[in-house]
Design a protein around this motif. Structure first.
Motif, PDB file in Angstrom:
ATOM      1  N   SER A 106     -34.762 -51.470 -27.951  1.00  0.00           N
ATOM      2  CA  SER A 106     -35.341 -52.042 -28.764  1.00  0.00           C
ATOM      3  C   SER A 106     -34.686 -52.975 -30.489  1.00  0.00           C
ATOM      4  O   SER A 106     -33.590 -52.143 -30.627  1.00  0.00           O
ATOM      5  CB  SER A 106     -36.594 -51.114 -29.081  1.00  0.00           C
ATOM      6  N   GLY A 107     -35.982 -53.600 -31.113  1.00  0.00           N
ATOM      7  CA  GLY A 107     -35.011 -54.320 -32.381  1.00  0.00           C
ATOM      8  C   GLY A 107     -35.219 -52.389 -32.976  1.00  0.00           C
ATOM      9  O   GLY A 107     -34.647 -52.906 -34.250  1.00  0.00           O
ATOM     10  N   THR A 108     -36.975 -51.828 -33.113  1.00  0.00           N
ATOM     11  CA  THR A 108     -36.207 -50.747 -34.363  1.00  0.00           C
ATOM     12  C   THR A 108     -35.053 -49.686 -34.346  1.00  0.00           C
ATOM     13  O   THR A 108     -34.595 -49.277 -35.100  1.00  0.00           O
ATOM     14  CB  THR A 108     -38.131 -50.284 -34.196  1.00  0.00           C
ATOM     15  N   TYR A 134     -40.149 -56.488 -42.133  1.00  0.00           N
ATOM     16  CA  TYR A 134     -40.391 -55.782 -41.384  1.00  0.00           C
ATOM     17  C   TYR A 134     -39.347 -55.945 -40.599  1.00  0.00           C
ATOM     18  O   TYR A 134     -38.346 -56.572 -39.699  1.00  0.00           O
ATOM     19  CB  TYR A 134     -41.884 -56.801 -40.271  1.00  0.00           C
ATOM     20  N   HIS A 135     -39.406 -54.285 -40.076  1.00  0.00           N
ATOM     21  CA  HIS A 135     -38.175 -54.511 -39.118  1.00  0.00           C
ATOM     22  C   HIS A 135     -38.006 -53.438 -38.514  1.00  0.00           C
ATOM     23  O   HIS A 135     -37.250 -52.159 -37.776  1.00  0.00           O
ATOM     24  CB  HIS A 135     -36.634 -53.264 -40.002  1.00  0.00           C
ATOM     25  N   GLY A 136     -39.764 -52.991 -38.150  1.00  0.00           N
ATOM     26  CA  GLY A 136     -39.862 -51.511 -36.825  1.00  0.00           C
ATOM     27  C   GLY A 136     -40.553 -50.884 -37.139  1.00  0.00           C
ATOM     28  O   GLY A 136     -40.703 -50.599 -38.511  1.00  0.00           O
ATOM     29  N   GLU A 185     -34.112 -60.260 -43.866  1.00  0.00           N
ATOM     30  CA  GLU A 185     -34.424 -61.307 -42.267  1.00  0.00           C
ATOM     31  C   GLU A 185     -33.899 -62.518 -43.106  1.00  0.00           C
ATOM     32  O   GLU A 185     -34.464 -63.362 -44.331  1.00  0.00           O
ATOM     33  CB  GLU A 185     -35.768 -61.108 -42.019  1.00  0.00           C
ATOM     34  N   SER A 189     -40.343 -63.061 -41.110  1.00  0.00           N
ATOM     35  CA  SER A 189     -41.513 -63.117 -39.606  1.00  0.00           C
ATOM     36  C   SER A 189     -42.352 -62.919 -40.270  1.00  0.00           C
ATOM     37  O   SER A 189     -43.364 -63.464 -40.609  1.00  0.00           O
ATOM     38  CB  SER A 189     -40.617 -62.186 -38.682  1.00  0.00           C
ATOM     39  N   ASP A 218     -31.324 -59.413 -40.021  1.00  0.00           N
ATOM     40  CA  ASP A 218     -31.978 -58.625 -39.005  1.00  0.00           C
ATOM     41  C   ASP A 218     -32.334 -60.105 -38.180  1.00  0.00           C
ATOM     42  O   ASP A 218     -33.381 -60.607 -39.192  1.00  0.00           O
ATOM     43  CB  ASP A 218     -33.186 -58.023 -39.773  1.00  0.00           C
ATOM     44  N   ILE A 220     -33.719 -59.980 -35.485  1.00  0.00           N
ATOM     45  CA  ILE A 220     -34.401 -60.029 -34.211  1.00  0.00           C
ATOM     46  C   ILE A 220     -35.388 -60.597 -33.775  1.00  0.00           C
ATOM     47  O   ILE A 220     -35.541 -61.065 -32.730  1.00  0.00           O
ATOM     48  CB  ILE A 220     -35.112 -58.833 -34.419  1.00  0.00           C
ATOM     49  N   GLN A 221     -36.323 -61.273 -34.543  1.00  0.00           N
ATOM     50  CA  GLN A 221     -37.053 -62.467 -34.507  1.00  0.00           C
ATOM     51  C   GLN A 221     -36.602 -64.148 -34.292  1.00  0.00           C
ATOM     52  O   GLN A 221     -36.544 -64.751 -33.876  1.00  0.00           O
ATOM     53  CB  GLN A 221     -37.984 -62.598 -35.002  1.00  0.00           C
ATOM     54  N   LYS A 247     -35.485 -58.409 -28.561  1.00  0.00           N
ATOM     55  CA  LYS A 247     -36.666 -59.590 -28.495  1.00  0.00           C
ATOM     56  C   LYS A 247     -36.009 -60.718 -27.326  1.00  0.00           C
ATOM     57  O   LYS A 247     -35.889 -60.283 -26.467  1.00  0.00           O
ATOM     58  CB  LYS A 247     -36.983 -60.306 -29.917  1.00  0.00           C
TER      59      LYS A 247
END
Ligand SMILES: Cc1ncc(COP(=O)(O)O)c(C=O)c1O
Length: 391
Positions: A106-108, A134-136, A185, A189, A218, A220-221, A247
């Motif tokens: 997962s991302g976290t 937000y990182h998880g 990021e 996000s 990050d 992730i998004q 993601k």
């Protein structure tokens, strides 16, 4: 009890009012519920289904891999073809210093791994993160969250974390020679899709280089084509020391990773060995799905139309109640000014078969993050539904 009641009863809940669509099927940009209603998925659950739901190549890759082997051994002990090929494919798409991939679920977990890696490599303990990032949601990742509402109930979290304002170069003194890494990021996000200004990102990278702190980006998004390039840092001229993905990478299957230089990554394998462990990280089925995802995005040229589609959203989402549209590519924040309007529009769109959402740290904006395969005709239709709902 019906399925919905059983869901509320037996599946752990994280909010008092879950959307609760009873999912029957999903394909392309559509999700169909048990009662036969078809929804356009304008959030890709969230920023995951970049190539659409149940992409044929992904489904075939999953089928093929399940006919060979599933889990055989904890991460890193066996040579598994899909893992090796995915690592090769990812690193071939990245700057040459990003040549070693650690796979997670997962991302976290990618965030956790990156925090540990940066501490281990630099021998430093402090971490700097951006306000409203937000990182998880695990305790390490949660330590990088500035928002008291979400963190207070879980303290104590990690010490040595400080926060600086996104897009402000003024308090860079927080980044110094005690800083192991800085998390960023490229587009914030959960703040409402707020892009990082190029000058800020460049100044941040410079400060990191001067102080010896690693820059953890990050994506992730923002990654996997969402902003029109495979990774959004490519549009900034700023390269990560550690890159986080998850993601969209798995095309709907769970996978994440942190990517760094081999020399940095090697610190996890010595003194002590087994510096970061996971049983299922880099699961062969998820890796096979991720290879198919990356190949689909490239071979079907899905990124080429992202910019044009962004412009269409910006053109057709025209309404006096829309104050601003932020973001890049197919991650757009539609800022409406107040929470009630946002919630009303979400509810109206839902009635009309459109799934749309808000942001964790910004309840005054709508989240638009459709699969990249949404067509121009579909964009016109969904924009009309949104603007009609604003009336
Ligand atoms: C930017 C960012 N980083 C990290 C995460 C955490 O990823 P996951 O939910 O897979 O643990 C998310 C999830 O929303 C995210 O948006």
């Amino acid at each position: 009890m019906n399925l919905r009641q059983l869901f509320l009863n037996s599946v752990a809940q994280t909010s008092p009012a879950p959307v609760g669509i009873q999912v029957k099927k999903a394909k392309g940009i559509y999700i169909t519920s048990l009662d036969g209603k078809r929804y356009v998925d304008l959030i890709s659950g969230i920023s995951v289904n970049n190539i659409g739901h149940r992409n044929d190549a992904v489904v075939n890759a999953v089928r093929k891999q399940t006919s060979r082997y599933l889990h055989t051994m904890v991460y890193g002990e066996h040579v598994q073809h899909p893992q090796v090929r995915l690592a090769q494919l990812l690193t071939s798409l990245l700057p040459s210093h990003l040549d070693s991939v650690y796979f997670t679920n997962s991302g976290t977990e990618a965030t956790e791994g990156a925090m540990k890696l940066a501490k281990r490599f630099t021998g430093r303990t402090n971490i700097v993160a951006m306000k409203n990032a937000y990182h998880g949601s695990t305790q390490g990742a949660l330590s990088l969250m500035s928002n008291e509402y979400f963190t207070a109930a879980y303290r104590p979290l990690l010490s040595g974390v400080s926060f600086i304002d996104y897009n402000h170069s003024s308090n860079f003194e927080a980044i110094n020679n005690h800083t192991a890494c800085v998390f960023i990021e490229i587009i914030q996000s959960e703040a409402g899709y707020i892009p990082g200004e190029i000058e800020f990102l460049k100044a941040l990278k410079k400060r990191c280089s001067e102080t010896g702190a690693l820059l953890v980006v990050d994506e992730i998004q923002t990654g996997i084509g969402r902003t029109g390039t495979m990774f959004s840092f490519e549009q900034t001229g700023v390269e990560p020391d550690i890159l986080l993905l998850a993601k969209g990478l798995g095309g709907g299957m769970p996978i994440g990773c942190f990517i760094a230089n081999k020399k940095v990554m090697e610190t996890l394998s010595e003194n002590p060995v087994l510096g970061h462990l996971t049983t299922f990280g880099g699961h062969p089925v998820s890796c096979a799905a991720a290879i198919a995802t990356l190949e689909e995005i490239t071979s079907k040229k899905m990124m080429e139309s992202v910019d044009r589609k962004e412009q269409m959203f910006r053109k057709f989402l025209f309404h006096p109640k829309i104050n601003a549209i932020t973001g890049k590519g197919l991650m757009l924040g539609v800022h409406l000014g107040d929470e009630k309007t946002v919630q009303d529009v979400i509810a109206k769109c839902y009635e009309k078969g459109l799934l749309i959402d808000w942001f964790l740290f910004n309840d005054k904006a709508l989240r638009i993050a459709p699969p990249l395969i949404i067509t121009e005709g579909e964009i016109k239709k969904v924009c009309k539904i949104i603007t009609d709902s604003l009336e």
